[in-house]
Scaffold this active site. Structure first.
Site, PDB file in Angstrom:
ATOM      1  N   LYS A 249       0.353   4.760   6.653  1.00 48.90           N
ATOM      2  CA  LYS A 249      -0.134   5.852   5.416  1.00 48.90           C
ATOM      3  C   LYS A 249       0.142   7.220   5.331  1.00 48.90           C
ATOM      4  O   LYS A 249       1.333   7.686   6.615  1.00 48.90           O
ATOM      5  CB  LYS A 249      -1.801   5.642   5.918  1.00 48.90           C
TER       6      LYS A 249
ATOM      7  N   SER B 157       0.862  -0.633  -0.021  1.00 49.43           N
ATOM      8  CA  SER B 157      -0.109   0.012   0.101  1.00 49.43           C
ATOM      9  C   SER B 157       1.036   1.408  -0.015  1.00 49.43           C
ATOM     10  O   SER B 157       0.330   2.562  -0.255  1.00 49.43           O
ATOM     11  CB  SER B 157      -1.256  -0.044   1.825  1.00 49.43           C
TER      12      SER B 157
END
Length: 258
Positions: A139, A61
């Site tokens: 993230k 990710s």
């Protein structure tokens, strides 16, 4: 026969000296080893609880900034915990956080069903030799409390408060073409999402690999509209420690141009 005062004091001095030498005899290494181990464990617990911890990147990710995938050797990153004790995460920061409950749909516990082994795993987690049994995610912060985030402008860029972000780290994203595949065409681009105003005390996060990241966009229907409470943030990723070929500092670019 009598002894001089000097003779009378010699014998006690000799006994005292021998006693001192006996008292100064070094302790056995094996007697000190348990103490050394205990001190090391306490220091490890304190450092990893309050200062920094190493995390393994398990997914794609955050490619190409952070490397990770199933079955490969993922990056190990150093996450420091001090900065956010004196301030909140800023746009551009890479953060590790505990996923809110609505983000746990794919989380699978790594703990053993055996109570003894599970107990040992929990102890290992406390001292940092076993990963914590929680949905820890990594993230990048895109927007903070009070800001409105959406996508996209005519060039396919994410907007915060109506201004496009400068995101040089993105190399993987959904296709976007202002004529054939945008947010206004019949065939809509996968980049597009409606405006979301981030609640105070929360952050909006996205993976650098925009085409393969279950981030805030994926959870817009939950109670936080896809945002993450700042209280869930564990720390800021600052360094890739392993493998040696990827060792380096992780930067926090000024993506909002402030």
């Amino acid at each position: 026969m009598t002894q001089s005062p000097q003779d009378q004091t010699d014998e006690p001095d000799d006994e005292s000296s021998q006693k001192t030498r006996r008292e100064r005899k070094p302790r056995s290494f094996w007697r000190e080893l348990p103490i050394l181990i205990l001190v090391a464990l306490v220091l490890s617990f304190l450092l990893q609880t309050f200062v920094a911890r190493v995390y393994l990147i398990p997914s794609e990710s955050m490619e190409p900034t952070l490397h990770g995938c199933a079955g490969c050797t993922g990056d190990r990153i150093v996450v420091e915990k001090i900065s956010y004790r004196f301030g909140d995460p800023k746009p551009g920061d890479i953060v590790v956080f505990r996923g809110p409950d609505s983000w746990n749909d794919e989380f699978v516990s790594q703990r053993s069903n055996n109570s003894v082994i599970r107990g040992a795993q929990e102890v290992g987690s406390l001292i940092g030799v076993v990963a914590p049994d929680e949905n820890d995610l990594v993230k990048r912060v895109i927007a903070t409390g009070g800001q409105t985030v959406e996508c996209c402008d005519a060039e396919g860029r994410v907007l915060v408060d109506g201004k496009p972000l400068d995101e040089p780290y993105i190399q993987m994203d959904f296709p976007f073409d202002p004529v054939t595949m945008s947010c206004d065409t019949e065939l809509k681009s996968g980049r597009c999402f409606d405006p979301v105003t981030v609640p105070e005390g929360n952050i909006w996060v996205m993976g650098d690999n925009r085409s393969n990241s279950r981030d805030s966009r994926y959870h817009v229907t939950d109670e936080y509209s896809g945002t993450v409470p700042v209280d869930n943030v564990i720390g800021k990723a600052v360094f890739i420690a392993l493998p040696p070929s990827r060792t380096g500092i992780l930067h926090s670019p000024d993506i909002q141009g402030r």
